[in-house]
Design an enzyme around this catalytic site. Structure first.
Site, mmCIF file in Angstrom:
data_model
loop_
_atom_site.group_PDB
_atom_site.id
_atom_site.type_symbol
_atom_site.label_atom_id
_atom_site.label_comp_id
_atom_site.label_asym_id
_atom_site.label_seq_id
_atom_site.Cartn_x
_atom_site.Cartn_y
_atom_site.Cartn_z
ATOM 1 N N HIS A 9 -1.838 -8.857 1.994
ATOM 2 C CA HIS A 9 -1.451 -7.594 2.668
ATOM 3 C C HIS A 9 -2.554 -7.265 3.677
ATOM 4 O O HIS A 9 -2.847 -8.052 4.552
ATOM 5 C CB HIS A 9 -1.241 -6.533 1.570
ATOM 6 C CG HIS A 9 -0.696 -5.215 2.042
ATOM 7 N ND1 HIS A 9 0.073 -5.072 3.162
ATOM 8 C CD2 HIS A 9 -0.813 -3.960 1.518
ATOM 9 C CE1 HIS A 9 0.405 -3.806 3.310
ATOM 10 N NE2 HIS A 9 -0.129 -3.099 2.332
ATOM 11 N N ARG A 63 3.670 -4.977 16.929
ATOM 12 C CA ARG A 63 2.264 -4.537 16.883
ATOM 13 C C ARG A 63 1.373 -5.631 17.459
ATOM 14 O O ARG A 63 0.371 -5.355 18.119
ATOM 15 C CB ARG A 63 1.874 -4.188 15.441
ATOM 16 C CG ARG A 63 2.720 -3.062 14.849
ATOM 17 C CD ARG A 63 2.474 -2.861 13.380
ATOM 18 N NE ARG A 63 2.844 -4.020 12.577
ATOM 19 C CZ ARG A 63 2.712 -4.115 11.259
ATOM 20 N NH1 ARG A 63 2.179 -3.110 10.580
ATOM 21 N NH2 ARG A 63 3.074 -5.185 10.596
ATOM 22 N N ASP A 80 -1.810 -8.700 12.014
ATOM 23 C CA ASP A 80 -3.188 -9.104 11.709
ATOM 24 C C ASP A 80 -3.683 -10.263 12.570
ATOM 25 O O ASP A 80 -4.870 -10.581 12.558
ATOM 26 C CB ASP A 80 -3.297 -9.483 10.228
ATOM 27 C CG ASP A 80 -2.975 -8.296 9.340
ATOM 28 O OD1 ASP A 80 -3.406 -7.196 9.681
ATOM 29 O OD2 ASP A 80 -2.283 -8.480 8.328
ATOM 30 N N HIS A 92 5.891 -12.752 7.437
ATOM 31 C CA HIS A 92 6.082 -11.355 7.013
ATOM 32 C C HIS A 92 7.163 -11.282 5.943
ATOM 33 O O HIS A 92 8.081 -12.107 5.925
ATOM 34 C CB HIS A 92 6.487 -10.472 8.211
ATOM 35 C CG HIS A 92 6.238 -9.020 7.953
ATOM 36 N ND1 HIS A 92 7.179 -8.203 7.375
ATOM 37 C CD2 HIS A 92 5.137 -8.258 8.152
ATOM 38 C CE1 HIS A 92 6.667 -6.988 7.249
ATOM 39 N NE2 HIS A 92 5.427 -6.991 7.708
ATOM 40 N N SER A 108 0.833 -1.217 0.000
ATOM 41 C CA SER A 108 0.000 0.000 0.000
ATOM 42 C C SER A 108 0.867 1.267 0.000
ATOM 43 O O SER A 108 0.585 2.232 -0.735
ATOM 44 C CB SER A 108 -0.959 0.011 1.193
ATOM 45 O OG SER A 108 -0.267 -0.229 2.391
HETATM 46 C C1 LIG Z 1 3.168 -11.984 4.571
HETATM 47 C C2 LIG Z 1 3.578 -12.964 3.489
HETATM 48 C C3 LIG Z 1 2.803 -12.665 2.220
HETATM 49 C C4 LIG Z 1 5.076 -12.776 3.227
HETATM 50 O O1 LIG Z 1 5.396 -13.568 2.110
HETATM 51 P P1 LIG Z 1 6.897 -13.911 1.759
HETATM 52 O O2 LIG Z 1 7.757 -12.725 1.941
HETATM 53 O O3 LIG Z 1 6.889 -14.542 0.419
HETATM 54 O O4 LIG Z 1 7.232 -14.948 2.917
HETATM 55 P P2 LIG Z 1 8.316 -16.096 2.901
HETATM 56 O O5 LIG Z 1 9.547 -15.681 2.159
HETATM 57 O O6 LIG Z 1 8.479 -16.560 4.295
HETATM 58 O O7 LIG Z 1 7.579 -17.210 2.040
HETATM 59 C C5 LIG Z 1 8.220 -18.431 1.727
HETATM 60 C C6 LIG Z 1 7.153 -19.462 1.510
HETATM 61 O O8 LIG Z 1 6.449 -19.660 2.745
HETATM 62 C C7 LIG Z 1 5.062 -19.476 2.556
HETATM 63 N N1 LIG Z 1 4.468 -18.826 3.717
HETATM 64 C C8 LIG Z 1 4.864 -17.684 4.320
HETATM 65 N N2 LIG Z 1 4.008 -17.362 5.315
HETATM 66 C C9 LIG Z 1 3.063 -18.340 5.327
HETATM 67 C C10 LIG Z 1 1.901 -18.547 6.103
HETATM 68 N N3 LIG Z 1 1.500 -17.691 7.044
HETATM 69 N N4 LIG Z 1 1.158 -19.647 5.851
HETATM 70 C C11 LIG Z 1 1.533 -20.523 4.885
HETATM 71 N N5 LIG Z 1 2.613 -20.366 4.099
HETATM 72 C C12 LIG Z 1 3.372 -19.280 4.327
HETATM 73 C C13 LIG Z 1 4.984 -18.562 1.351
HETATM 74 O O9 LIG Z 1 3.690 -18.632 0.754
HETATM 75 C C14 LIG Z 1 6.087 -19.077 0.481
HETATM 76 O O10 LIG Z 1 5.637 -20.268 -0.131
HETATM 77 P P3 LIG Z 1 6.040 -20.641 -1.655
HETATM 78 O O11 LIG Z 1 7.522 -20.626 -1.674
HETATM 79 O O12 LIG Z 1 5.434 -21.970 -1.848
HETATM 80 O O13 LIG Z 1 5.435 -19.557 -2.499
HETATM 81 C C15 LIG Z 1 3.327 -14.418 3.952
HETATM 82 O O14 LIG Z 1 4.011 -14.655 5.154
HETATM 83 C C16 LIG Z 1 1.861 -14.746 4.098
HETATM 84 O O15 LIG Z 1 1.198 -15.086 3.119
HETATM 85 N N6 LIG Z 1 1.300 -14.621 5.367
HETATM 86 C C17 LIG Z 1 -0.100 -14.822 5.582
HETATM 87 C C18 LIG Z 1 -0.866 -13.589 5.182
HETATM 88 C C19 LIG Z 1 -0.648 -12.454 6.157
HETATM 89 O O16 LIG Z 1 -0.743 -12.632 7.357
HETATM 90 N N7 LIG Z 1 -0.374 -11.267 5.623
HETATM 91 C C20 LIG Z 1 -0.223 -10.078 6.409
HETATM 92 C C21 LIG Z 1 1.189 -9.660 6.503
HETATM 93 S S1 LIG Z 1 1.371 -8.292 7.620
#
Ligand SMILES: CC(C)(COP(=O)(O)OP(=O)(O)OC[C@H]1O[C@@H](n2cnc3c(N)ncnc32)[C@H](O)[C@@H]1OP(=O)(O)O)[C@@H](O)C(=O)NCCC(=O)NCCS
Length: 455
Positions: free
Chosen positions: A292, A348, A394, A339, A262
């Site tokens: 996000h 947070r 979140d 994250h 964002s």
């Molecule tokens: C926030 C988020 C998008 C960050 O993604 P990222 O930077 O790619 O995170 P990572 O590098 O740790 O990801 C590596 C792998 O772990 C997975 N992973 C990370 N967090 C995960 C979670 N909470 N549940 C399941 N899988 C997760 C990713 O999808 C990725 O899988 P892939 O290689 O098969 O695509 C991710 O942690 C997520 O999807 N979290 C859940 C949604 C959420 O809470 N978002 C709010 C963030 S403030």
């Protein structure tokens, strides 16, 4: 070039109030202190290498490439976000508070983000008065919002509302006049930032009451603080703690440096000199993504479903471990965990957890979230790929809100957006103050990458 020597332009349509003048002088004073730093970085160190970009980063969402400036906040992977060098706990402790409240006021964090100063009680009071003066929605915007189908997602409604406000942009009007100078951009951006921040809770409350409360609206109370007034306009609870939980939500979500979707979107669109309404409406569309901002909605939904499936049984670590594994096996992410940058429990989350433990530890969803805190990180760690298995902001924000009766989870990201307006618009002001150019990173094709990789 950091824009200095600004004389507030004489042709402006209306006189600034004293508090806006104060803000402008503080921002300008800070900019004058920073100007030599920016000039030196550009002239003497422009060729200094900050790091190399790998093929993996190019394919992988630009993680870890240092290539943007955000003066308002800085995120440390272990320690979390700092607003102008202050941790969130510092902000909770040091920012002015509403009478009887222990929560640092979010509009005081707006002041801090803009000026690098903790405002006095009198300054926050004056800021609130100014925001109230600017808060009315034009009739055309009210009509636009009221005419939307009730099943339009609240985030869609919010971005439509922000775009409907765009014709009121002082920056847009001044730019079109053809006489706006580059060193005046930030002044008009600040004008819009203040008006946008003033109006966004009114707009957001209107959307809530239209969608969930049969269009029965609660008037704004000009005697109240920005976030407390938003809470009373939502009208879900008379409990004074609901105002506090709203203040806490809005203070904690205000800024998270500029690389998240964002903030980055707002910054990118703003770099084309699109005004703050265009820019933040675009940012809000990014916030609406489930990876996000929408994760808070998804998180509460996940917790509620889990609770339903438990069918009244006490949640245990064993049961929650299985639920988490099932979620992963179904190909979904576990919302509220992980994250892009943080590598530790999100501060947070820590502050919200403390609030919940202090005030409603026996709420069933709070108890469930506590068990999740124990069960989920090991499951995510065991995948071997999740870089941060710990809870993020979140994981609890929705749980805190539902305790007071705000359980319409489709609305949660709107509250996030009301808060993030503070950080995104402060950043726009500083981008214009620093004279940052239009963004234009280089993209390449897979063939180009393959050739480069083979060299
Ligand atoms: C926030 C988020 C998008 C960050 O993604 P990222 O930077 O790619 O995170 P990572 O590098 O740790 O990801 C590596 C792998 O772990 C997975 N992973 C990370 N967090 C995960 C979670 N909470 N549940 C399941 N899988 C997760 C990713 O999808 C990725 O899988 P892939 O290689 O098969 O695509 C991710 O942690 C997520 O999807 N979290 C859940 C949604 C959420 O809470 N978002 C709010 C963030 S403030």
């Amino acid at each position: 070039m950091m824009h200095k020597a600004l004389r507030f332009p004489g042709r402006q349509r209306r006189a600034f109030s004293a508090v806006v003048d104060t803000l402008k002088h503080k921002i300008q004073g800070l900019a004058e202190k920073k100007a030599p730093q920016l000039t030196a970085l550009r002239k003497e160190h422009g060729g200094k290498v900050l790091g190399e970009t790998t093929v993996g980063q190019c394919i992988g969402g630009m993680r870890g490439i240092t290539c943007m400036i955000s003066e308002t906040s800085l995120l440390d992977p272990m320690e979390g976000i700092r607003y102008r060098g202050r941790t969130l706990q510092d902000c909770m402790d040091q920012l002015p508070k509403a009478p009887g409240s222990k929560i640092g006021l979010p509009e005081a964090s707006f002041w801090l983000l803009l000026t690098d100063e903790i405002p006095s009680d009198a300054e926050v009071k004056a800021l609130n008065e100014e925001l109230h003066k600017r808060s009315a929605l034009p009739e055309s915007v009210v009509k636009t919002i009221d005419s939307l189908p009730k099943d339009t997602h609240p985030m869609t409604q919010l971005s439509i509302g922000l775009l409907a406000l765009q014709p009121t942009s002082e920056f847009g009007k001044a730019y079109r006049s053809g006489t706006l100078k580059k060193n005046e951009y930030w002044v008009y951006t600040l004008e819009d930032a203040l008006s946008l921040v003033a109006k966004v809770p009114i707009l957001a409350a209107r959307i809530f009451r239209n969608v969930f409360m049969e269009g029965k609206h609660i008037p704004s109370d000009p005697s109240m603080d920005w976030a407390g007034n938003y809470a009373q306009m939502l009208g879900v609870s008379d409990d004074a703690l609901f105002k506090d939980v709203t203040r806490m939500y809005l203070m904690l979500h205000a800024d998270h440096e500029a690389g998240n979707v964002s903030a980055h979107t707002t910054h990118l669109v703003g770099s084309a000199l699109s005004d703050p309404y265009y820019s933040y409406a675009a940012g809000v569309c990014g916030l609406a993504g489930p990876l996000h901002g929408l994760a808070n909605q998804e998180c509460l939904r996940w917790l509620k479903n889990t609770r339903q499936e438990l069918g009244g049984k006490e949640p245990t670590v064993e049961v929650l471990t299985q639920f988490a594994k099932d979620t992963l096996a179904s190909g979904k992410v576990i919302p509220g965990f992980g994250h892009g940058v943080l590598r530790n429990t999100d501060p947070r989350y820590v502050i919200q957890r403390q609030f919940a433990q202090d005030n409603f530890p026996n709420d069933p969803l709070v108890k469930l979230a506590e068990v999740c805190f124990q069960a989920i990180p090991p499951v995510l760690e065991a995948t071997g790929k999740v870089k941060n298995p710990w809870p993020n902001v979140d994981a609890l924000s929705g749980t805190c809100m539902q305790y007071f009766g705000l359980d319409q989870e489709d609305y949660y990201t709107v509250i996030f957006a009301v808060s993030r307006a503070l950080g995104c618009t402060s950043n726009l002001v500083w981008s214009r103050m620093m004279g940052l150019p239009i963004e234009r990173p280089k993209s390449v094709t897979l063939d180009w990458l393959s050739t480069k990789a083979a060299e």
